[in-house]
Design an enzyme around this catalytic site. Structure first.
Site, PDB file in Angstrom:
ATOM      1  N   LYS A  59       0.857  -1.197   0.000  1.00 26.96           N
ATOM      2  CA  LYS A  59       0.000   0.000   0.000  1.00 26.96           C
ATOM      3  C   LYS A  59       0.891   1.245   0.000  1.00 26.96           C
ATOM      4  O   LYS A  59       1.918   1.270   0.682  1.00 26.96           O
ATOM      5  CB  LYS A  59      -0.881  -0.016   1.269  1.00 26.96           C
ATOM      6  CG  LYS A  59      -1.712   1.243   1.482  1.00 26.96           C
ATOM      7  CD  LYS A  59      -2.848   1.351   0.492  1.00 26.96           C
ATOM      8  CE  LYS A  59      -3.530   2.724   0.551  1.00 26.96           C
ATOM      9  NZ  LYS A  59      -4.522   2.908  -0.523  1.00 26.96           N
ATOM     10  N   ASN A  83     -13.115   3.521  -6.302  1.00 31.17           N
ATOM     11  CA  ASN A  83     -12.695   3.716  -4.907  1.00 31.17           C
ATOM     12  C   ASN A  83     -12.234   5.138  -4.704  1.00 31.17           C
ATOM     13  O   ASN A  83     -11.727   5.785  -5.630  1.00 31.17           O
ATOM     14  CB  ASN A  83     -11.599   2.713  -4.514  1.00 31.17           C
ATOM     15  CG  ASN A  83     -10.203   3.257  -4.785  1.00 31.17           C
ATOM     16  OD1 ASN A  83      -9.665   4.034  -4.002  1.00 31.17           O
ATOM     17  ND2 ASN A  83      -9.630   2.884  -5.936  1.00 31.17           N
ATOM     18  N   ILE A  85     -10.407   5.796  -1.580  1.00 29.58           N
ATOM     19  CA  ILE A  85      -9.782   5.526  -0.276  1.00 29.58           C
ATOM     20  C   ILE A  85      -8.985   6.746   0.200  1.00 29.58           C
ATOM     21  O   ILE A  85      -9.061   7.129   1.361  1.00 29.58           O
ATOM     22  CB  ILE A  85      -8.861   4.280  -0.344  1.00 29.58           C
ATOM     23  CG1 ILE A  85      -9.611   3.057  -0.894  1.00 29.58           C
ATOM     24  CG2 ILE A  85      -8.227   3.999   1.014  1.00 29.58           C
ATOM     25  CD1 ILE A  85     -10.701   2.500  -0.049  1.00 29.58           C
ATOM     26  N   CYS A 144      -2.294   9.079  -7.786  1.00 30.69           N
ATOM     27  CA  CYS A 144      -3.514   8.828  -7.007  1.00 30.69           C
ATOM     28  C   CYS A 144      -4.594   9.842  -7.392  1.00 30.69           C
ATOM     29  O   CYS A 144      -4.369  11.050  -7.307  1.00 30.69           O
ATOM     30  CB  CYS A 144      -3.235   8.919  -5.506  1.00 30.69           C
ATOM     31  SG  CYS A 144      -4.740   8.590  -4.558  1.00 30.69           S
ATOM     32  N   GLY A 231     -10.588  -2.612 -12.312  1.00 36.09           N
ATOM     33  CA  GLY A 231     -11.237  -3.883 -12.622  1.00 36.09           C
ATOM     34  C   GLY A 231     -11.363  -4.097 -14.121  1.00 36.09           C
ATOM     35  O   GLY A 231     -10.892  -3.285 -14.935  1.00 36.09           O
ATOM     36  N   GLY A 257      -4.159  -2.918 -14.681  1.00 41.89           N
ATOM     37  CA  GLY A 257      -5.494  -2.456 -15.042  1.00 41.89           C
ATOM     38  C   GLY A 257      -6.363  -3.591 -15.555  1.00 41.89           C
ATOM     39  O   GLY A 257      -6.251  -4.001 -16.710  1.00 41.89           O
TER      40      GLY A 257
END
Ligand SMILES: Cc1cc2nc3c(=O)[nH]c(=O)nc-3n(C[C@H](O)[C@H](O)[C@H](O)COP(=O)(O)O)c2cc1C
Length: 328
Positions: A59, A83, A85, A144, A231, A257
């Site tokens: 992470k 997401n 996060i 990000c 995904g 990816g």
């Protein structure tokens, strides 16, 4: 696109050499976990033997711990997920004192993902971790989509990327892998800037900015309006970015990816990736990365390929497809 004729005589799976190299780092195979989808790796050790993977990408860690964004932080979408996060992580000190020793015990090859709001923060992280024996390479998260400062937009500037990598290069002799955003006009430009700055490889790509609406409540399904899409939904998009990047630079590309199968992984290798990352698939199936590895080995054996590395870039990006440079 050029093609290689698939060989047809099957060979034993034991004869298939999956090893690849990223800078000075020799990997036993090209299957990596994708940052942020496999914790720090140790959380999965009861279901996955980390030592069989090419590497565990941890992470993204920042200098200070981060709580991440307010909920809701994930939403399912057609063939994918969003997401937001926001880089929740334990921070540099706990990463070094708790996570790295655990990963060393588990005999994982570790690629530490680092993130920062400024070049100076990245330098602080590499200054602290750059010579850690338990880290085989660093992936610098320049992409990000979910943070207010130091996210994909900030790092989309090729000149900033190049300058920053020149500074980071001085702080470690380990390979530096620059993880790029797909949400740029031309990924070849950011990839080339990373190569000029001294990166050993680039990862193509992080998530795509996306938005999912709850129409009845007239609001985003996420706490933050937009998130990062990942995904199978993004696989063709990511494959194209990987192909473009690998045609533009001489250093290795790591594909990411939508990879959920050995065939997916091999498609990224064929368009030029030296290694690949399994991300969102792990949320559906914790052992996804090891299954992808097994499927890849089986396909290569069945098609008579004794050396995975000979398939890297078997389908090349022709230089002729570069868009013409505008006249000054
Ligand atoms: C929940 C979640 C958290 C993520 N966190 C990070 C992160 O901390 N650092 C990073 O570089 N990428 C992060 N990513 C991006 C993944 O590493 C990967 O590049 C992306 O999801 C595309 O691959 P996939 O479709 O196989 O998931 C995250 C993705 C998801 C779904």
């Amino acid at each position: 696109m050029s093609h290689v004729t698939p060989k047809s005589k099957p060979i034993s799976e034991k004869r298939v050499d999956l090893s690849v190299r990223i800078g000075k780092l020799q990997l036993k195979n090209p299957i990596l976990t994708a940052s942020g989808t496999f914790g720090y790796g140790d959380e999965y050790a009861h279901v996955v033997d980390l030592s069989v993977l090419g590497a565990v990408v941890t992470k993204t860690v920042t200098v200070k711990p981060r709580p991440g964004n307010a909920p809701t932080r994930v939403a399912e979408t057609a063939s994918g997920m969003l997401n937001s996060i926001g880089l929740e992580n334990v921070g540099l000190e706990r990463f070094r004192s708790e996570k790295l020793p655990r990963l060393a015990k588990l005999k994982a090859t570790v690629i530490a993902s680092i993130g920062g709001e400024t070049p100076e923060e990245l330098e602080t992280l590499l200054g602290a971790l750059g010579n850690e024996p338990g880290v085989g390479a660093f992936e610098v998260n320049f992409s990000c989509p979910n943070v207010a400062a130091g996210g994909a937009r900030f790092w989309a500037d090729p000149a900033r990327l190049e300058r920053t990598l020149v500074g980071l290069r001085r702080l470690t002799d380990r390979p530096l892998i620059a993880k790029l955003s797909p949400d740029v006009t031309d990924i070849r430009e950011t990839a080339r800037a990373c190569e000029r700055g001294g990166a050993d490889a680039v990862t193509a790509v992080n998530t795509f900015v996306g938005l999912a609406l709850d129409l009845d409540r007239m609001r985003s399904k996420l706490g933050k309006a937009t998130g990062g899409l990942s995904g199978p939904a993004i696989k063709p998009l990511a494959l194209a970015r990987c192909w473009e990047a690998s045609g533009a630079i001489g250093i290795p590309v790591v594909g990411s990816g939508g990879i959920v199968s050995g065939r997916d992984a091999l498609e990224f290798i064929a368009v030029g990736a030296t290694a690949v990352q399994v991300g969102t698939a792990t949320f559906v199936e914790p052992e996804a990365a090891t299954r992808v590895l097994a499927e890849m080995r089986t396909w290569l054996a069945q098609h008579g390929h004794a050396k995975l590395s000979s398939l890297i870039g078997a389908v090349q990006a022709p230089a002729a497809q570069e868009p013409a440079k505008p006249h000054a």
